[in-house]
Design a protein around this motif. Structure first.
Motif, PDB file in Angstrom:
ATOM      1  N   GLN A 456       2.202  75.830  -5.741  1.00 22.66           N
ATOM      2  CA  GLN A 456       1.984  74.627  -6.548  1.00 22.66           C
ATOM      3  C   GLN A 456       0.759  73.878  -6.041  1.00 22.66           C
ATOM      4  O   GLN A 456       0.592  73.673  -4.846  1.00 22.66           O
ATOM      5  N   SER A 457      -0.121  73.511  -6.974  1.00 16.50           N
ATOM      6  CA  SER A 457      -1.258  72.635  -6.664  1.00 16.50           C
ATOM      7  C   SER A 457      -1.033  71.359  -7.461  1.00 16.50           C
ATOM      8  O   SER A 457      -1.306  71.307  -8.666  1.00 16.50           O
ATOM      9  N   ASP A 458      -0.535  70.347  -6.766  1.00 21.22           N
ATOM     10  CA  ASP A 458      -0.072  69.135  -7.439  1.00 21.22           C
ATOM     11  C   ASP A 458      -1.047  67.987  -7.189  1.00 21.22           C
ATOM     12  O   ASP A 458      -1.552  67.818  -6.070  1.00 21.22           O
ATOM     13  N   ILE A 459      -1.318  67.205  -8.227  1.00 21.68           N
ATOM     14  CA  ILE A 459      -2.200  66.043  -8.083  1.00 21.68           C
ATOM     15  C   ILE A 459      -1.468  64.961  -7.284  1.00 21.68           C
ATOM     16  O   ILE A 459      -0.360  64.552  -7.638  1.00 21.68           O
ATOM     17  N   VAL A 460      -2.098  64.531  -6.205  1.00 19.46           N
ATOM     18  CA  VAL A 460      -1.466  63.568  -5.306  1.00 19.46           C
ATOM     19  C   VAL A 460      -1.317  62.208  -5.996  1.00 19.46           C
ATOM     20  O   VAL A 460      -2.277  61.674  -6.542  1.00 19.46           O
ATOM     21  N   GLY A 461      -0.079  61.682  -5.937  1.00 14.91           N
ATOM     22  CA  GLY A 461       0.174  60.337  -6.471  1.00 14.91           C
ATOM     23  C   GLY A 461      -0.128  60.193  -7.946  1.00 14.91           C
ATOM     24  O   GLY A 461      -0.566  59.128  -8.392  1.00 14.91           O
ATOM     25  N   SER A 462       0.114  61.241  -8.737  1.00 13.44           N
ATOM     26  CA  SER A 462      -0.249  61.200 -10.163  1.00 13.44           C
ATOM     27  C   SER A 462       0.520  60.116 -10.925  1.00 13.44           C
ATOM     28  O   SER A 462      -0.052  59.428 -11.775  1.00 13.44           O
ATOM     29  N   SER A 463       1.800  59.955 -10.603  1.00 10.37           N
ATOM     30  CA  SER A 463       2.592  58.921 -11.294  1.00 10.37           C
ATOM     31  C   SER A 463       2.062  57.522 -10.978  1.00 10.37           C
ATOM     32  O   SER A 463       1.928  56.675 -11.865  1.00 10.37           O
ATOM     33  N   LYS A 464       1.722  57.312  -9.712  1.00  7.90           N
ATOM     34  CA  LYS A 464       1.174  56.017  -9.308  1.00  7.90           C
ATOM     35  C   LYS A 464      -0.166  55.756  -9.971  1.00  7.90           C
ATOM     36  O   LYS A 464      -0.436  54.655 -10.467  1.00  7.90           O
ATOM     37  N   GLU A 465      -1.026  56.797 -10.003  1.00 11.97           N
ATOM     38  CA  GLU A 465      -2.351  56.651 -10.622  1.00 11.97           C
ATOM     39  C   GLU A 465      -2.231  56.401 -12.127  1.00 11.97           C
ATOM     40  O   GLU A 465      -2.974  55.611 -12.702  1.00 11.97           O
ATOM     41  N   ARG A 466      -1.283  57.100 -12.769  1.00 12.41           N
ATOM     42  CA  ARG A 466      -1.090  56.897 -14.213  1.00 12.41           C
ATOM     43  C   ARG A 466      -0.597  55.476 -14.490  1.00 12.41           C
ATOM     44  O   ARG A 466      -1.071  54.816 -15.420  1.00 12.41           O
ATOM     45  N   ASP A 571      -6.405  60.818 -17.889  1.00 11.31           N
ATOM     46  CA  ASP A 571      -6.008  61.998 -18.667  1.00 11.31           C
ATOM     47  C   ASP A 571      -7.083  63.075 -18.643  1.00 11.31           C
ATOM     48  O   ASP A 571      -6.785  64.268 -18.501  1.00 11.31           O
ATOM     49  N   GLU A 572      -8.339  62.663 -18.780  1.00 10.76           N
ATOM     50  CA  GLU A 572      -9.434  63.634 -18.771  1.00 10.76           C
ATOM     51  C   GLU A 572      -9.575  64.280 -17.386  1.00 10.76           C
ATOM     52  O   GLU A 572      -9.890  65.471 -17.282  1.00 10.76           O
ATOM     53  N   SER A 573      -9.353  63.504 -16.340  1.00 13.98           N
ATOM     54  CA  SER A 573      -9.459  64.051 -14.987  1.00 13.98           C
ATOM     55  C   SER A 573      -8.357  65.067 -14.715  1.00 13.98           C
ATOM     56  O   SER A 573      -8.616  66.139 -14.166  1.00 13.98           O
ATOM     57  N   VAL A 574      -7.127  64.725 -15.104  1.00 11.74           N
ATOM     58  CA  VAL A 574      -6.008  65.656 -14.928  1.00 11.74           C
ATOM     59  C   VAL A 574      -6.281  66.953 -15.691  1.00 11.74           C
ATOM     60  O   VAL A 574      -6.086  68.063 -15.177  1.00 11.74           O
ATOM     61  N   SER A 575      -6.750  66.793 -16.920  1.00 19.32           N
ATOM     62  CA  SER A 575      -7.039  67.972 -17.743  1.00 19.32           C
ATOM     63  C   SER A 575      -8.126  68.836 -17.108  1.00 19.32           C
ATOM     64  O   SER A 575      -8.005  70.066 -17.046  1.00 19.32           O
ATOM     65  N   ALA A 576      -9.196  68.195 -16.618  1.00 15.97           N
ATOM     66  CA  ALA A 576     -10.306  68.951 -16.008  1.00 15.97           C
ATOM     67  C   ALA A 576      -9.855  69.642 -14.720  1.00 15.97           C
ATOM     68  O   ALA A 576     -10.228  70.793 -14.458  1.00 15.97           O
ATOM     69  N   ILE A 577      -9.053  68.953 -13.914  1.00 16.19           N
ATOM     70  CA  ILE A 577      -8.550  69.552 -12.672  1.00 16.19           C
ATOM     71  C   ILE A 577      -7.662  70.757 -12.979  1.00 16.19           C
ATOM     72  O   ILE A 577      -7.791  71.822 -12.372  1.00 16.19           O
ATOM     73  N   ASN A 578      -6.772  70.588 -13.962  1.00 11.70           N
ATOM     74  CA  ASN A 578      -5.907  71.707 -14.354  1.00 11.70           C
ATOM     75  C   ASN A 578      -6.715  72.905 -14.826  1.00 11.70           C
ATOM     76  O   ASN A 578      -6.389  74.056 -14.521  1.00 11.70           O
ATOM     77  N   GLU A 579      -7.783  72.622 -15.591  1.00 14.48           N
ATOM     78  CA  GLU A 579      -8.639  73.710 -16.076  1.00 14.48           C
ATOM     79  C   GLU A 579      -9.314  74.420 -14.913  1.00 14.48           C
ATOM     80  O   GLU A 579      -9.420  75.644 -14.903  1.00 14.48           O
ATOM     81  N   TYR A 603       2.256  77.179 -15.089  1.00 14.36           N
ATOM     82  CA  TYR A 603       2.571  76.045 -15.950  1.00 14.36           C
ATOM     83  C   TYR A 603       1.725  74.852 -15.530  1.00 14.36           C
ATOM     84  O   TYR A 603       1.539  74.587 -14.344  1.00 14.36           O
ATOM     85  N   LYS A 604       1.213  74.146 -16.517  1.00  8.96           N
ATOM     86  CA  LYS A 604       0.415  72.949 -16.246  1.00  8.96           C
ATOM     87  C   LYS A 604       1.287  71.714 -16.381  1.00  8.96           C
ATOM     88  O   LYS A 604       1.991  71.541 -17.364  1.00  8.96           O
ATOM     89  N   THR A 605       1.227  70.859 -15.384  1.00  6.88           N
ATOM     90  CA  THR A 605       1.844  69.520 -15.466  1.00  6.88           C
ATOM     91  C   THR A 605       0.772  68.562 -14.984  1.00  6.88           C
ATOM     92  O   THR A 605      -0.318  68.548 -15.533  1.00  6.88           O
ATOM     93  N   ASP A 606       1.056  67.743 -13.984  1.00  7.17           N
ATOM     94  CA  ASP A 606       0.000  67.008 -13.270  1.00  7.17           C
ATOM     95  C   ASP A 606      -0.425  67.894 -12.105  1.00  7.17           C
ATOM     96  O   ASP A 606      -0.182  67.605 -10.930  1.00  7.17           O
ATOM     97  N   GLY A 607      -1.063  68.985 -12.444  1.00  6.99           N
ATOM     98  CA  GLY A 607      -1.375  70.040 -11.513  1.00  6.99           C
ATOM     99  C   GLY A 607      -0.917  71.345 -12.135  1.00  6.99           C
ATOM    100  O   GLY A 607      -0.605  71.412 -13.327  1.00  6.99           O
ATOM    101  N   VAL A 608      -0.865  72.393 -11.345  1.00  5.55           N
ATOM    102  CA  VAL A 608      -0.466  73.711 -11.861  1.00  5.55           C
ATOM    103  C   VAL A 608       0.468  74.363 -10.857  1.00  5.55           C
ATOM    104  O   VAL A 608       0.201  74.361  -9.651  1.00  5.55           O
ATOM    105  N   GLU A 609       1.574  74.919 -11.364  1.00  4.81           N
ATOM    106  CA  GLU A 609       2.455  75.709 -10.513  1.00  4.81           C
ATOM    107  C   GLU A 609       2.486  77.139 -11.042  1.00  4.81           C
ATOM    108  O   GLU A 609       2.302  77.384 -12.228  1.00  4.81           O
ATOM    109  N   HIS A 610       2.691  78.085 -10.131  1.00  4.70           N
ATOM    110  CA  HIS A 610       2.723  79.485 -10.556  1.00  4.70           C
ATOM    111  C   HIS A 610       3.884  80.221  -9.921  1.00  4.70           C
ATOM    112  O   HIS A 610       4.324  79.905  -8.807  1.00  4.70           O
TER     113      HIS A 610
END
Length: 788
Positions: A456-466, A571-579, A603-610
């Motif tokens: 899993q590559s998860d965006i740190v503190g995504s809920s807080k940032e959102r 939203d654009e940053s999360v999308s670009a990071i996931n890409e 699977y893409k969420t706030d990050g990507v898990e495989h």
């Protein structure tokens, strides 16, 4: 003897001269120093009259180098010579006779073999643009031919840098000779409709029929980063439905500004290569002036043979500057002219959109005024066509994705590694249905004794940032509403407005204290149900408040009717990071599958898990060895390192600076997986294997024992395990990758707090070396064994 005009084919001869520059001194009120300098310049040109008369011999440039350097001293400041990128030369020529020191340094770094040339100016365009200069400067006709020109110059490391050139022609004089025919208004109107017809331009402006006297100053700006940013923006056009709709809504305004046509309208139609027809776009808020009310039309019925060949076959621009005149001269026999004339359109440009040689569609630009759109305006489209091509291409990809989504809904997306088992079950299903005439059931799809790998590559503190982005947007909108109400209250006495103002202060205080799950929804309802009717009422009843209310609405997102700035960046940053994450892992998966086939999904969420599963049951071959599992584990660890370094290197390109935390779950026992048809995905099979799924879902919340610190941290890879043997295996991988500069020398051994239903978990945590360059090839388990 070599002339500066040798090898150049232009409508004018070039003469280098400095009379225009010296005339500037005669127009100025000079101080004592400047009067002294003027006298010295006068003495200089008396000694060298060719500096005034003009010359074109390159040898004279060398002979007169010293007086030329003196004449141009006021134009080139010694103070700025290391800052400015500046040259004095003649038009379209790389013969530079004075330059700033910074320019000299740039050319020196480029190497002895480098040749300076404008990269986006074809040879034919030089002749036609020279004619346009004459039309503007000598005849006074307004030909808006200006577009940016660029140099591409390698730096000392061999990397190309892009420099935008800004020309100053203040010291130029255009002189007409007897060999030049007079240009009439009719000639001008004819010429601007035929930008690409070199023969016509040569007829009206014969070679060497004018004199270009003087010199030009070139100021250059390094726009390498700007160019890179533009390319990133181009790739993000219509990235999601919300951006796509906004892009289409703004499309027309963008082209109005670009082409300076106030009544410009934009249309678009899709090209269908199967039957050579144009099709109307159904999912976009955009019309087609060619198709009008028709859903589709064959191209041969829309265009005459000339325009059909130009647009559809050659994929060239097609422009009409005066539809009424062209329609009259064609006696109504030209289909595209009849279509435009019936709509009152007086000028138009049709631009083919193609990608890799394939025509995708036709961009339609129209105006109700003659001569507003012409071949020169079409030429200016070159600077935005890459954006348009990418937008159309992305739109097609989205359509294809929708088609795939339908297929997946009715069937499923099957990974190639397990395709054979689904095909076998399908054959059995068909056999049962056809031969036994019973209501057959699709055979259960399961794989026993496969080893799972999860990362899993998860965006740190995504809920807080959102939440923070949402809070900032809502506070900004509250502020705008308050400012608008205060301005209105100064004009209109209204108790409802004052009550609303008090309510807004309460909301602002509430928002600053905390943001709840329903906060965003509640605020949007308040804006829609309370603020919008209130403002609309003020506009209707008090016209002098209209400007205040309109100013408020102008700052809202046109689709969402709310402030959508910080959330959009997030939203654009999360999308670009996931890409970026999926791009790395998808490319690297191709190599991993070649090493040994295995099941993979992400699977893409706030990050990507495989998820990956490897084992004999999947390959259907008696070839699986534990070394294949070890190889895949080593591959996974290297991939996580590359993902981390990729996101770190690209961070400046994201609208928001976000970080990721990487995690790997080690499960050392084989499990059984079963395909769930209702959910269209694999899951563990049986209660014994369920613990693996439980761990997967809860592990990223794990904290270090005795602390509240999450084990997953930015810049580090956390490897969760339960058995000490797994730690020993991964410790060897880590030491190996530390020796290859993938990882830092900061390995930690951590015990974790118990989670619900999970005890005894531990973790290895190690920092990623962000200085790592993208590896051309991963290290295999064989490479690892050679060092152990």
């Amino acid at each position: 003897m070599k002339d500066i005009n040798d090898g150049f084919y232009l409508p004018f001869k070039i003469k280098i001269g400095f009379q225009v520059l010296l005339d500037v001194y005669n127009q100025l009120t000079l101080n004592d120093h400047q009067l002294h300098r003027k006298k010295q310049l006068e003495h200089l040109v008396e000694t060298h009259p060719e500096l005034i008369d003009g010359f074109s011999n390159i040898n004279d440039l060398e002979r007169l180098n010293e007086p030329i350097q003196y004449i141009l001293e006021d134009v080139f400041s010694d103070v700025l010579t290391l800052n400015e990128i500046k040259t004095a030369s003649v038009i379209f020529h790389n013969k530079i006779f004075k330059s700033s020191q910074r320019f000299k340094n740039i050319i020196k770094n480029a190497g002895d073999t480098f040749q300076l040339n404008i990269v986006n100016l074809p040879e034919n365009d030089q002749y036609i643009l020279s004619c346009a200069i004459i039309l503007n400067e000598y005849y006074g006709y307004q030909v808006n031919f200006k577009r940016p020109f660029y140099y591409e110059i390698p730096d000392k490391n061999g990397l190309k840098r892009t420099y935008k050139i800004l020309y100053n022609a203040d010291f130029v004089n255009i002189i007409k000779t007897d060999a030049a025919p007079e240009i009439s208004r009719l000639d001008y109107e004819y010429l601007i409709d035929n930008f690409n017809d070199l023969e016509i331009w040569q007829e009206k402006f014969p070679p060497n029929s004018y004199l270009f006297y003087g010199f030009v100053i070139g100021n250059m700006v390094d726009v390498t980063e700007d160019q890179a940013i533009s390319n990133i923006k181009a790739s993000l056009i219509a990235n999601n439905k919300q951006e796509k709709d906004l892009f289409i809504n703004n499309f027309q305004e963008v082209f109005k500004s670009l082409l300076n046509v106030s009544d410009l309208q934009v249309g678009f139609s899709i090209f269908n290569k199967e039957d050579t027809s144009l099709i109307k776009v159904y999912d976009a808020k955009i019309n087609s002036f060619l198709l009008q009310k028709d859903d589709s039309q064959c191209c041969t019925s829309l265009f005459c043979s000339h325009s059909f060949h130009s647009l559809i076959k050659d994929k060239n621009y097609y422009s009409i500057s005066n539809v009424s005149d062209a329609f009259r001269l064609s006696y109504g026999d030209s289909p595209q002219l009849s279509i435009l004339h019936s709509q009152g359109i007086e000028s138009a440009i049709f631009a083919p959109i193609s990608h890799e040689g394939q025509l995708l569609g036709i961009l339609e630009l129209v105006s109700k005024k003659p001569f507003e759109l012409n071949s020169f305006k079409a030429y200016k489209l070159e600077d935005v066509m890459p954006y348009i091509r990418l937008a159309v291409k992305r739109s097609q990809e989205e359509e294809q994705n929708q088609i795939q989504a339908i297929i997946q809904k009715e069937c499923t997306s099957i990974h190639p590694s397990v395709q054979w088992k689904f095909e076998s079950a399908a054959r059995h299903y068909m056999y049962e249905t056809q031969h036994h005439n019973v209501k057959a059931r699709f055979k259960k799809i399961n794989f026993k004794n496969v080893f799972p790998l999860f990362g899993q590559s998860d965006i740190v503190g995504s809920s807080k940032e959102r939440n923070e982005a949402t809070k900032k947007d809502l506070l900004l909108q509250l502020k705008l509403i308050k400012q608008t109400i205060i301005l209105i209250v100064e004009i209109v006495e209204n108790s409802a407005l004052k009550n609303t103002l008090s309510q807004l202060n309460h909301f602002e205080k509430e928002l600053n204290e905390d943001i709840q799950v329903n906060t965003e929804r509640d605020f949007q309802l308040f804006f829609k149900n309370e603020i919008e009717p209130l403002f609309d009422s003020q506009k209707n009843n008090h016209k002098n408040t209209t400007s205040y209310v309109d100013r408020y609405y102008e700052k809202l997102d046109p689709e969402l009717k709310t402030i959508y700035y910080y959330r959009k960046n997030f939203d654009e940053s999360v999308s670009a990071i996931n890409e970026d994450i999926t791009k790395v892992i998808d490319i690297r998966q191709l190599g991993a599958q070649k090493d040994y086939p295995h099941y993979f999904d992400r699977y893409k969420t706030d990050g990507v898990e495989h998820n990956m599963y490897i084992g004999e049951a999947i390959t259907k071959e008696d070839s699986f060895k534990t070394e294949h599992l070890y190889n895949l584990r080593l591959w996974q660890l290297q991939t996580m390192c590359e993902i981390e370094t990729t996101i770190e290197k690209n961070n400046d390109a994201y609208p928001m600076a976000l970080q990721i935390a990487s995690m790997i779950l080690v499960f050392n026992q084989p499990i059984s997986i079963n395909f769930r048809f209702d959910e269209k995905q694999f899951d563990v099979d049986g209660a014994y294997n369920a613990s693996y799924e439980v761990v997967k879902k809860r592990i990223d919340k794990a904290c270090i024992k005795g602390t509240e610190e999450r084990v997953t941290q930015a810049g580090k890879i956390s490897i969760m395990y339960a058995q000490d043997d797994d730690a020993e295996e991964y410790k060897k991988y880590i030491n190996f990758l530390q020796s290859k500069s993938f990882l830092n020398n900061d390995l930690e051994f951590l015990e974790l707090e118990n989670l619900q239903g999970i005890t005894g978990l531990k973790a290895l945590r190690v920092g990623v070396n962000y200085k790592l360059k993208v590896p051309k090839k991963y290290f295999s388990y064989n490479d690892f064994q050679e060092l152990h």
